[in-house]
Every structure is written in structure tokens, then in C-alpha cells.
Write an enzyme that holds these catalytic residues in place. Structure first.
Site, PDB file in Angstrom:
ATOM      1  N   THR A  57     -10.207   2.363 -18.328  1.00 37.65           N
ATOM      2  CA  THR A  57      -9.749   1.415 -17.323  1.00 37.65           C
ATOM      3  C   THR A  57     -10.871   1.174 -16.320  1.00 37.65           C
ATOM      4  OG1 THR A  57      -8.878   3.110 -15.825  1.00 37.65           O
ATOM      5  CG2 THR A  57      -7.410   2.322 -17.560  1.00 37.65           C
ATOM      6  N   LYS A 104      -4.543  15.343  -8.044  1.00 36.42           N
ATOM      7  CA  LYS A 104      -3.642  15.262  -9.189  1.00 36.42           C
ATOM      8  C   LYS A 104      -2.842  16.553  -9.357  1.00 36.42           C
ATOM      9  CE  LYS A 104      -4.561  11.055 -10.443  1.00 36.42           C
ATOM     10  NZ  LYS A 104      -3.554   9.983 -10.288  1.00 36.42           N
ATOM     11  N   TYR A 134     -10.380  14.413  -6.639  1.00 31.41           N
ATOM     12  CA  TYR A 134      -9.503  13.850  -7.657  1.00 31.41           C
ATOM     13  C   TYR A 134      -8.646  14.912  -8.342  1.00 31.41           C
ATOM     14  CZ  TYR A 134      -7.965  10.778 -11.438  1.00 31.41           C
ATOM     15  OH  TYR A 134      -7.208  10.037 -12.327  1.00 31.41           O
ATOM     16  N   ASP A 140       0.871  -1.174   0.000  1.00 28.02           N
ATOM     17  CA  ASP A 140       0.000   0.000   0.000  1.00 28.02           C
ATOM     18  C   ASP A 140       0.905   1.221   0.000  1.00 28.02           C
ATOM     19  OD1 ASP A 140      -1.634   2.158   0.647  1.00 28.02           O
ATOM     20  OD2 ASP A 140      -2.795   1.054   2.137  1.00 28.02           O
ATOM     21  N   VAL A 141       0.793   2.065  -1.027  1.00 27.86           N
ATOM     22  CA  VAL A 141       1.725   3.187  -1.148  1.00 27.86           C
ATOM     23  C   VAL A 141       1.534   4.247  -0.067  1.00 27.86           C
ATOM     24  CG1 VAL A 141       2.111   2.876  -3.623  1.00 27.86           C
ATOM     25  CG2 VAL A 141       0.259   4.399  -2.833  1.00 27.86           C
TER      26      VAL A 141
END
Length: 218
Positions: free
Chosen positions: A209, A178, A174, A81-82
Site C-alpha cells: 500500500t 500496534k 509503529y 480525523d479519528v
């Protein structure tokens, strides 16, 4: 030299290869953009490590990637898990094992738990989205850059989004997340350039995706 060839454009049908003797880590490598990047790298002869949270998804990705491995290259997977710093350290060290060095990273792990009108956003989901995208990218950069500096250089690419610069209604955290990746990469590029480490962010548009299935369906 890796930092010159990692994302060099190639014409369709051009000979593969060029990344032999390079070790590359791809976070979010179990699906989507990360898996696509990993596929390109293994075809080009790199020693590739894909990283993700789901061991099942990583196993499926390995089944896709293993037939693509070029002579002299390899592909492996590590679950992490980053947002967990200890797990990131283990993943980075694991990626460097085949050659005793790390030459490049694609930080593609990301996503969003936060969507809806700004007046109705859930604070916890907002924080989780920022943590996954910004903190996760920072932790991977923090620990991989150390290895690349010691090795004489390398290339780090953060996967941002067109949402970092263009508003999208109801995208919640989101876009801000980013944007954070963009600024993090610009800051790191300024700090690490003198040590031979290139740091860039790229902003893909809509890619079909699993993450955007709710948008592309129908």
C-alpha cells in the site's frame, strides 16, 4: 448473524452476499487495507460508510466502490480525523443512519510519523503515531460499541500489524502502537463479549500500500 459472517472465509469464486441489512463503518477506508475491506463489504450487500481525513481520497474511493455495490446495499463517505472525538461521534452516527443501527466496524486508520533508530526518535512524531493508532482506535471503539450494544451485538475489528509481535529495526513507534491496539482489543473483548459484541485485532504482514511504498519500491 453479522458477528458470525463479517470475516467468514470464502473460497475464490464463492457466491457473494450475506451482509444484506447490515451497516458497517470502515475507518481508513479511502485506501489500502481499509479500501479493500470496504470493497468486500459492498459486494456482500452491506450499507458501508468509509471514513478518512482526506475528502479527495474518499471521493476517489467512492468512484472505485460504487460500481461494486450489491442490490440493497449502499456506500457513503464521511471525512473525519479519528483522533478528534467529536469527529468520531459524527462519523459513527452517520454510519448508523441508513438502518438506524451499526452492526460492524473495521478500524483501519493508522500509520506512522516515527521511524529511525530509537536513539534518534523524535518525541512529537512518536506521540503522534501512538495517538493516531491507539487513541484513534479507542475512540472509534468507544463510540461504535455503544451503538452495537444497544442494537444487540456486532463485530469490531482493529487493524494491528505483525509489527505488534515481531521486532522491526528502526520502526520507531509503529510496533508499540500496534501492540497497544492488540491489548485494547483484548480488553474490550473481555468487557463487551457478554453484550454480544465481538472485538478482535488482526495482524497483517507487509501489504503493498502507499504506507509501505518506501519499503516495496525497488
Amino acid at each position: 448473524e453479522f458477528r458470525r459472517v463479517l470475516f467468514r472465509s470464502r473460497m475464490a469464486g464463492a457466491p457473494q452476499g450475506g451482509l444484506e441489512g447490515m451497516a458497517v463503518l470502515v475507518t481508513g477506508g479511502g485506501s489500502g487495507i481499509g479500501l479493500g475491506c470496504a470493497a468486500r463489504f459492498v459486494r456482500d450487500g452491506a450499507h458501508v460508510t468509509i471514513c478518512g481525513r482526506s475528502e479527495e481520497r474518499l471521493a476517489g474511493a467512492l468512484r472505485t466502490l460504487e460500481p461494486l455495490v450489491a442490490d440493497g446495499g449502499s456506500v457513503r463517505a464521511v471525512a473525519a480525523d479519528v483522533t478528534d472525538e467529536d469527529a468520531v461521534v459524527r462519523a459513527v452516527d452517520f454510519a448508523a443512519e441508513p438502518l438506524g443501527a451499526l452492526h460492524g466496524v473495521v478500524a483501519s486508520a493508522g500509520g506512522s510519523e516515527s521511524i529511525g533508530p530509537v536513539t534518534q526518535l523524535d518525541a512529537t512524531a512518536f506521540r503522534n503515531t501512538l495517538d493516531l493508532n491507539v487513541t484513534g482506535t479507542m475512540l472509534v471503539l468507544k463510540h461504535s460499541a455503544r451503538l452495537m450494544v444497544r442494537g444487540g451485538g456486532g463485530s469490531f475489528v482493529g487493524i494491528s500489524s505483525i509489527a505488534a509481535s515481531n521486532t522491526h529495526r528502526w520502526f520507531g513507534a509503529y510496533g508499540p502502537a500496534k501492540s497497544g491496539i492488540d491489548m485494547l482489543c483484548m480488553q474490550a473483548a473481555d468487557e463487551l463479549g457478554a453484550s454480544g459484541v465481538r472485538v478482535n485485532a488482526i495482524r497483517p504482514g507487509l501489504v503493498d500500500t502507499e504506507l509501505v511504498g518506501f519499503v516495496t519500491a525497488g
